[in-house]
Design a protein around this motif. Structure first.
Motif, PDB file in Angstrom:
ATOM      1  N   GLU A  22       0.825  -1.210   0.000  1.00  0.00           N
ATOM      2  CA  GLU A  22       0.000   0.000   0.000  1.00  0.00           C
ATOM      3  C   GLU A  22       0.857   1.258   0.000  1.00  0.00           C
ATOM      4  N   ALA A  41      -0.171  -0.940  -5.164  1.00  0.00           N
ATOM      5  CA  ALA A  41      -1.561  -1.058  -5.623  1.00  0.00           C
ATOM      6  C   ALA A  41      -1.796  -0.219  -6.869  1.00  0.00           C
ATOM      7  N   SER A  63      -7.950  -5.424  -7.591  1.00  0.00           N
ATOM      8  CA  SER A  63      -8.461  -5.494  -6.218  1.00  0.00           C
ATOM      9  C   SER A  63      -8.455  -6.924  -5.694  1.00  0.00           C
ATOM     10  N   PHE A  74      -4.778  -7.555  -4.876  1.00  0.00           N
ATOM     11  CA  PHE A  74      -4.364  -6.754  -3.726  1.00  0.00           C
ATOM     12  C   PHE A  74      -5.155  -7.126  -2.481  1.00  0.00           C
ATOM     13  N   GLY A 128      -7.904  -1.789   1.913  1.00  0.00           N
ATOM     14  CA  GLY A 128      -7.799  -1.967   0.468  1.00  0.00           C
ATOM     15  C   GLY A 128      -8.685  -1.003  -0.285  1.00  0.00           C
ATOM     16  N   MET A 176      -7.528   1.917  -2.983  1.00  0.00           N
ATOM     17  CA  MET A 176      -7.924   1.795  -4.382  1.00  0.00           C
ATOM     18  C   MET A 176      -8.864   2.910  -4.839  1.00  0.00           C
ATOM     19  N   THR A 201       0.317   7.285  -0.437  1.00  0.00           N
ATOM     20  CA  THR A 201       0.743   6.224  -1.339  1.00  0.00           C
ATOM     21  C   THR A 201       1.463   6.764  -2.569  1.00  0.00           C
TER      22      THR A 201
END
Length: 449
Positions: A76, A81, A105, A108, A117, A121, A218
């Protein structure tokens, strides 16, 4: 009387969690103690029974959840991602962008929890939706559904790990069966259904999404390569399959399972060892993105958020230990045996009821597994494959009818800016479809295998 005590204990558990807002860990501990007293377990054996149930569950769950959280957090923070999603979108193209986001997804979602998550995302999903246009649901629901499926079906997530441990399922085999069930469930219940919802409901981008999403955390100047990310995600699966394949060959007398090289390779494929190896490989591969000191801090920060989850699963094991010691499981097994209801069906129904009543998929998973574990132990005809499919059945029941008492419901609603009425028409229906499709696959699988 034992059946009545079991019903009363579950009702009290739900009352404490829903009405009085007692934390699930505390509620499970209180109910476990009261159930032990009510069922007549000797006073001097109550505390050992509680501690054994709690400790035995943590022994298997804590390692898997902790290592999985570290791997997910590393991917992450280092931008893994985003690399995964961008690469797949470039490969699949505009028309298949929802499919690409969903696959990213799914991959991940193997090591990282639903909430984390989804938060990671969403900025990627928003950017893709802004670039290609159309309803945001078309892009968001296949991806969010992928995290929901993996969170319920896949090791090392705490629910399936705890349920597998309580039922005595082989965790390596459960990992493979979980993935086999998860992929078609996701494709039917979230990807295809998400595209349908995208046509039926138009949803604009949230007005302040760039400020609302923690994208700076991120954003990295030198993200890891796509090959590195794929290697990290696939490595534990390959190692776990190594253990399962060698065990199958040994049972079939193709190889001698007692040989040192077989035992060594199988050790590398045990789920905790496989995840530990994957974490070490992740640290080595990602050292160019972050210093070792920063990586240590990232790993440390990943453990705090999972503390409550680990304690809840441990308390679920405590409740299961009390139920086994009290003899409730045997009585329940006898009662269900007279109805002719298969264990896998009973597991789905019980889990669904608990999910609807209290909201948490993890609590529904662990509590259901605790309730039926004595029934499973009393049935010698159940194979390891049967146990894995029962776990998936429980996970399916723990997914249905997500509504206002589910934190994930509000997470999706808040970030996507969907009103509650529309959420009930879209997200609740999609989660229910996940549960139904997953149960059908598990039920058919239990018949075939």
């Amino acid at each position: 009387m034992l059946i009545f005590i079991m019903i009363a204990s579950v009702a009290l558990l739900l009352l404490l969690i829903m009405k009085f807002k007692v934390h699930a860990f505390v509620a499970l501990t209180i109910v476990s103690l009261l159930t032990a007293l009510a069922t007549g377990i000797p006073i001097n054996k109550i505390l050992p029974t509680l501690l054994n149930g709690f400790g035995n569950t943590l022994a298997s769950v804590a390692l898997l959840v902790g290592l999985g959280a570290m791997i997910g957090r590393l991917l992450e923070i280092t931008g893994g991602a985003k690399v995964l999603a961008d690469t797949l979108i470039n490969k699949f193209g505009e028309q298949k962008a929802p499919l690409a986001l969903g696959i990213a997804s799914l991959l991940f979602g193997f090591p990282i929890f639903f909430d984390a998550g989804l938060v990671v995302m969403l900025p990627i999903i928003f950017s893709v939706a802004k670039q290609f246009g159309g309803s945001l649901i078309r892009y968001a629901f296949p991806a969010a559904g992928a995290f929901a499926v993996m969170h319920a079906f896949s090791v090392p997530h705490p629910g399936p790990v705890a349920a597998g441990d309580l039922l005595g399922a082989n965790i390596g085999l459960l990992t493979i069966i979980g993935l086999i069930c998860a992929i078609p469930t996701w494709y039917i219940a979230t990807y295809l259904f998400g595209l349908h919802l995208g046509k039926k409901y138009h949803l604009d981008l949230p007005k302040a999404f760039l400020n609302a999403m923690p994208i700076n955390e991120t954003a990295v100047l030198t993200p890891p390569s796509f090959k590195k990310v794929i290697l990290i995600l696939l490595l534990p699966l390959v190692l776990i399959m190594l253990d399962t394949v060698l065990n199958t060959l040994a049972v079939a007398k193709v190889i001698d399972g007692s040989q040192l090289w077989v035992e060594t390779l199988r050790l590398l494929g045990k789920t905790p060892i496989a995840l530990l190896i994957t974490l070490i490989v992740s640290i080595v591969l990602l050292k160019n993105q972050r210093s070792y000191e920063q990586i240590e801090k990232i790993c440390d920060s990943s453990l705090g958020p999972i503390c409550a989850i680990v304690l809840v699963t441990g308390a679920g094991g405590m409740f299961g230990g009390v139920l086994r010691a009290s003899g409730i499981g045997e009585v329940l097994a006898s009662a269900l045996g007279h109805t002719g209801m298969p264990v896998i069906v009973a597991a789905f129904i019980i889990s669904s009821a608990l999910r609807v009543a209290q909201g948490s998929a993890t609590v529904a998973l662990t509590t259901t597994a605790a309730l039926i574990s004595p029934m499973v132990a009393a049935d010698p005809s159940l194979s390891q494959m049967d146990l894995c499919f029962i776990v998936i059945s429980i996970a399916s029941g723990a997914t249905v009818l997500a509504h206002v008492n589910d934190s994930g419901f509000w997470l999706v609603s808040r970030f996507l800016e969907i009103d509650t009425k529309t959420m009930l028409k879209t997200w609740t229906v999609q989660e229910t479809l996940i549960g139904i499709v997953g149960f059908i696959i598990a039920y058919v699988g239990s018949i075939i295998f």
